[in-house]
Design a protein around this motif. Structure first.
Motif, short mmCIF file in Angstrom:
data_model
loop_
_atom_site.label_atom_id
_atom_site.label_comp_id
_atom_site.label_asym_id
_atom_site.label_seq_id
_atom_site.Cartn_x
_atom_site.Cartn_y
_atom_site.Cartn_z
N TRP A 150 40.58 51.06 47.79
CA TRP A 150 39.89 50.21 46.84
C TRP A 150 40.62 49.97 45.39
O TRP A 150 40.57 49.02 44.76
CB TRP A 150 38.55 50.66 46.43
CG TRP A 150 37.34 50.32 47.44
CD1 TRP A 150 36.83 51.28 48.30
CD2 TRP A 150 36.91 49.10 47.92
NE1 TRP A 150 35.97 50.66 49.01
CE2 TRP A 150 35.95 49.27 49.03
CE3 TRP A 150 37.51 47.81 47.44
CZ2 TRP A 150 35.39 48.07 49.40
CZ3 TRP A 150 36.49 46.78 48.03
CH2 TRP A 150 35.76 47.07 48.86
N ARG A 151 41.37 50.91 45.05
CA ARG A 151 42.11 50.76 43.73
C ARG A 151 43.15 49.68 43.66
O ARG A 151 43.31 48.76 42.85
CB ARG A 151 42.76 52.04 43.34
CG ARG A 151 43.98 51.91 42.23
CD ARG A 151 43.14 51.62 40.98
NE ARG A 151 42.57 52.63 40.41
CZ ARG A 151 42.23 52.53 38.88
NH1 ARG A 151 42.54 51.53 38.37
NH2 ARG A 151 41.57 53.78 38.43
N ALA B 10 38.04 54.47 41.54
CA ALA B 10 38.83 53.42 42.25
C ALA B 10 39.04 52.11 41.25
O ALA B 10 39.43 51.07 41.54
CB ALA B 10 38.05 52.97 43.36
N GLN C 290 40.16 55.97 50.98
CA GLN C 290 39.15 54.86 50.67
C GLN C 290 39.43 54.47 49.02
O GLN C 290 39.52 53.46 48.54
CB GLN C 290 37.87 55.02 51.02
CG GLN C 290 37.74 55.24 52.44
CD GLN C 290 36.39 55.75 52.91
OE1 GLN C 290 35.64 56.34 52.21
NE2 GLN C 290 36.09 55.77 54.29
N VAL C 291 39.20 55.43 48.27
CA VAL C 291 39.55 55.38 46.99
C VAL C 291 40.73 54.60 46.33
O VAL C 291 40.80 53.62 45.59
CB VAL C 291 39.36 56.55 46.11
CG1 VAL C 291 39.66 56.46 44.67
CG2 VAL C 291 38.03 57.21 46.14
N THR C 292 41.83 54.94 47.30
CA THR C 292 43.20 54.50 46.95
C THR C 292 43.14 53.25 47.12
O THR C 292 43.77 52.04 46.78
CB THR C 292 44.47 55.25 47.47
OG1 THR C 292 44.40 56.84 47.23
CG2 THR C 292 45.73 54.82 47.55
N ILE D 265 33.39 54.68 50.71
CA ILE D 265 33.99 55.00 49.11
C ILE D 265 33.89 56.56 48.93
O ILE D 265 33.66 57.21 48.01
CB ILE D 265 33.26 54.41 48.21
CG1 ILE D 265 33.93 54.32 46.84
CG2 ILE D 265 31.93 54.60 48.06
CD1 ILE D 265 35.33 54.03 46.59
N ASN E 294 33.24 58.09 42.58
CA ASN E 294 34.60 57.53 43.45
C ASN E 294 34.61 56.13 43.14
O ASN E 294 35.82 55.65 42.86
CB ASN E 294 34.40 57.62 44.82
CG ASN E 294 34.72 59.25 45.37
OD1 ASN E 294 35.00 59.91 44.49
ND2 ASN E 294 34.01 59.59 46.56
#
Length: 360
Positions: free
Chosen positions: A81-82, A166, A77-79, A72, A162
């Motif tokens: 997890w979103r 997310a 990675q944020v995208t 994260i 982050n």
């Protein structure tokens, strides 16, 4: 109605039931530790949990202790997890992200040849680590310097930020199972002197600094903490696990956390004690218990007031609709351990829900 299926307020989060999904490392991220479409499907299938606690996720780069666990710390990675959180929310579910640092369980082959760090230069000796080159022995970690610790704390704070971006409903700080924060807590892994070693209040300093930083991002009512005072996984021991967890239970009352997530036993049975009773006696917040509960036992524990919710691990792997099955007394499917840490969809998103079994 069964006590297991009554709603529960976990801090700021309203859980529809008390059947929580425990964090389960499944190694389905890509080589850059980015969550994949498989993970979107996997978590959305399990959205009827009162709360999903997503798997241990690298708070910062260079902290990998598994092959292809998620992170994260990058925008990708944020995208990724979103997409997961959107899918879970679309089904009415709630999801926290468990954030961690692998500590001495990290391996150079997983971290571009970086050596692992730990409170003391003591390696894990009772297991080997999965790497792209096969299973390998753990290496001897480098002892963290006191002046390096603020960077670790800041890494957790950034991970918390982050996770908020997310779309998670909160975060769980991983203070269990022989990873960095747990290594500092327990005296079998922490032999250092100075402000982060010696008595319990010093050994707990890093954990509490991380909690302070994460709660500053989220508010304490959207932060959980997981502890495993007995678990000897990753060569962990403590000379007084009951004393340790009792001290922590009292100290954690100052935070107003969403919940405290307590593992009740030891994977290997080497340390045995009742750690739930002293925590229940001293901790005033929501207590979530974990490890080997059946639906019947979980319901009884909640009815007796020994815990507020129960987190189920392996049963959620093979039973994506576990709350329904427990409510209806339906037979549970068995999980296949050979697929726990593989990279494909088999043994991950192909376990049928109850209605699919009935139709078949």
């Amino acid at each position: 109605m069964s006590d297991l299926f009554t709603p529960l307020k976990l801090g700021a989060v309203a859980a529809e039931n008390r059947v929580l999904m425990a964090p389960l490392t499944r190694c389905r991220a890509d080589a850059e530790h980015v969550p994949t479409d498989l993970m979107v499907e996997y978590y959305s299938q399990r959205a009827t949990a009162g709360l999903i606690i997503a798997e241990a996720t690298m708070a910062m780069e260079g902290a990998s202790a598994f092959w292809r666990e998620p992170g994260i710390y990058s925008e990708a990675q944020v995208t990724g997890w979103r997409k997961v959180t959107d899918a879970v929310h679309a089904k009415g579910g709630k999801i926290f992200l468990q954030i961690w640092h692998g500590g001495r369980a990290c391996h150079p082959l997983l971290n571009d040849d970086r050596e692992p760090v730990a409170p003391s230069a003591l390696p894990i000796t009772n297991d080997e680590v999965h790497t792209p080159a096969g299973k390998k022995p753990y290496t001897v970690p480098r002892e963290l310097r006191d002046d390096e610790i603020p960077e670790i704390v800041e890494g957790f704070a950034i991970a918390a930020e982050n996770a908020k971006r997310a779309g998670f409903d909160g975060v769980e700080v991983h203070g269990a199972n022989g990873y960095l924060l747990d290594e500092f807590l327990r005296d079998g892994a922490n032999l250092r002197e100075g402000p982060y070693g010696g008595p319990i209040e010093n050994r707990a300093r890093l954990l509490l600094e991380v909690l302070d930083a994460v709660c500053n991002v989220w508010g304490a009512d959207r932060v959980g903490l997981r502890l495993s005072p007995l678990n000897s996984f990753n060569s962990m021991k403590d000379s007084d696990p009951v004393g340790l967890v009792t001290w922590l239970a009292q100290r954690l009352n100052e935070y107003g956390l969403a919940y405290l997530h307590l593992m009740r036993a030891d994977f290997f049975g080497e340390q045995q004690a009742d750690v739930i009773s002293p925590v229940r006696d001293h901790y005033r917040g929501n207590l979530v218990v974990n490890m080997g509960y059946s639906g019947v036992e979980a319901d009884a524990v909640i009815a007796r007031g020994q815990a507020d919710a129960v987190a189920f691990g392996v049963p959620f792997i093979a039973n994506p609709d576990l709350p329904r099955r427990l409510r209806e007394g339906a037979e549970l499917s068995e999980a296949d351990p050979s697929t726990f840490y593989t990279q494909g969809g088999e043994g991950y998103i192909d376990y049928p829900a109850l209605e699919e079994l009935v139709e078949a």
